[in-house]
Design an enzyme around this catalytic site. Sequence first.
Site, mmCIF file in Angstrom:
data_model
loop_
_atom_site.group_PDB
_atom_site.id
_atom_site.type_symbol
_atom_site.label_atom_id
_atom_site.label_comp_id
_atom_site.label_asym_id
_atom_site.label_seq_id
_atom_site.Cartn_x
_atom_site.Cartn_y
_atom_site.Cartn_z
ATOM 1 N N LEU A 72 0.806 -1.212 0.000
ATOM 2 C CA LEU A 72 0.000 0.000 0.000
ATOM 3 C C LEU A 72 0.841 1.265 0.000
ATOM 4 O O LEU A 72 0.414 2.302 -0.505
ATOM 5 C CB LEU A 72 -0.908 0.020 1.240
ATOM 6 C CG LEU A 72 -1.931 -1.110 1.352
ATOM 7 C CD1 LEU A 72 -2.685 -1.012 2.664
ATOM 8 C CD2 LEU A 72 -2.903 -1.067 0.173
ATOM 9 N N GLY B 267 7.685 4.255 3.101
ATOM 10 C CA GLY B 267 8.195 5.512 3.624
ATOM 11 C C GLY B 267 9.188 5.283 4.739
ATOM 12 O O GLY B 267 8.902 4.559 5.689
ATOM 13 N N GLY B 268 10.378 5.892 4.641
ATOM 14 C CA GLY B 268 11.377 5.758 5.693
ATOM 15 C C GLY B 268 11.771 4.314 5.910
ATOM 16 O O GLY B 268 12.205 3.616 4.999
ATOM 17 N N PHE B 269 11.582 3.839 7.132
ATOM 18 C CA PHE B 269 11.934 2.469 7.484
ATOM 19 C C PHE B 269 10.702 1.577 7.583
ATOM 20 O O PHE B 269 10.705 0.578 8.285
ATOM 21 C CB PHE B 269 12.692 2.446 8.827
ATOM 22 C CG PHE B 269 13.994 3.185 8.805
ATOM 23 C CD1 PHE B 269 15.131 2.590 8.286
ATOM 24 C CD2 PHE B 269 14.080 4.484 9.281
ATOM 25 C CE1 PHE B 269 16.329 3.267 8.260
ATOM 26 C CE2 PHE B 269 15.268 5.173 9.267
ATOM 27 C CZ PHE B 269 16.405 4.565 8.740
ATOM 28 N N ASP C 26 2.815 13.827 13.705
ATOM 29 C CA ASP C 26 3.081 13.800 12.263
ATOM 30 C C ASP C 26 1.777 13.819 11.467
ATOM 31 O O ASP C 26 1.498 12.930 10.677
ATOM 32 C CB ASP C 26 3.916 12.548 11.911
ATOM 33 C CG ASP C 26 4.499 12.643 10.497
ATOM 34 O OD1 ASP C 26 4.840 11.581 9.931
ATOM 35 O OD2 ASP C 26 4.589 13.759 9.941
#
Length: 439
Positions: free
Chosen positions: A295, A298-300, A415
């Site tokens: 889906l 992002g990042g880790f 966030d």
Amino acid sequence: MSMGHAFYPAPLHIADSPNGTVQSFSASFVFSIISIYDLSSHGLTMLVAPNKDFTKATPVQYLGLVNGSNNGNGTNHIFAVELDTWQNSEFRDINNNHIGVDINSLSSVQSHPAGFFHDQNGTFKNLTLSSQEAMQVWVDYDREKTQIDVTMAPLDMSTKPRRPTVSTRYNHSAVLRDVAYIGFSSSTGKINTRHYVLGWSFAMNGPAPAINVTMLPDLPRHQTQGHRSWVLEIVLPVATAVVLLSLGAIAFILVRRHFRYAEVRDNWEVEFGPHRFSYKDLFHATEGFEDKNLLGVGGFRRVYKGVFPRSRLEIAVKRVSHDSKQGMKEFIAEIVSIGRLQNRNLVQLLGYCRRKGELLLVYEYMPKGSLDKYLYGKEDNSVLSWAQRFWIIKGIASGLLYLHEEWEKVVVHRDIKASLAGVARSGYVPPCWAGPGKG
């Protein structure tokens, strides 16, 4: 999410004339809660109400009894005994396995962990409401003492325990009307759960007639077990032939499966119980974390769509890298705590799983995706009207208000952005962190 109701068809006159004093009454019933997964939701009630119309009641935490608008209203004229398998902070529930006495509201006037007191030594024995076992409950109201006693026990116990599980005083003459209906209500949330009442009895001014447990119908799971036995009779000879194949090949398959589904488990995780999912279940739900189910990235972290084969429950699984054990117990405790959040504008966190080097978080699935796809034209024919935008903003604000001020702990998201807001009834926000007022 669903709810159900069952009533004795004829109304009963439970108050004396002309003073309107509610008579003593007694009820007994045998119930069972069965879930096709390790989790259960939400519970059932035995109730006395002025009518059988519960079309305005809502499921999930309201147990098909009331709704968010009339919960606690004196005009409800409802007495109920709840068997609740979900802890709701808004009702000040004591745990996720309790029995409570309710007067016009889901905030119980008195509650106690589900179980019974031994007659011999007075010790308390816990019972798990969602154990898929049949249990018996007795409800007694004494008009002279205005006392309510609720007692429960396993079905195989020969006599009713002398000490009630929960007891409180409340004058029913101030709650119930002369004409009342006796019945049951139940409700579920995201987890596929079935609530059964196998038999019941009721009497006024005397004990409820004893239930002949030998005449009760079998629970559906007994039929399932019979089906399994029939299958085993056919499969077993074939399986025996397979065992005779090369021991080396079998050993290779077992070792390979062991490493594929290997998890990290510490002793302290036992206390978190059903909030932990097995990696094997998540692996199969996501078809081995196939890219077609991806889906977002992002990042880790990477997020996959999954479907549990048995319950057909759709989930979103977030895989997050982690390398250190420091603070992991506290972090998992926060995850379990956040999983108890109950707000229509928050994505439901169902649980977690741990493997070496990664943490997997299991969320409710949002089929319409994230808000940024609709704001920035990433979806065809997806332009939002201003009315829709205000509705989404209002939903997100409602979710944040619940996190910041209305839940038992302060939750700070840190966030908020369109790519993290799901689109459903209104704005949905995934919670990130819980703590005692830290920013």
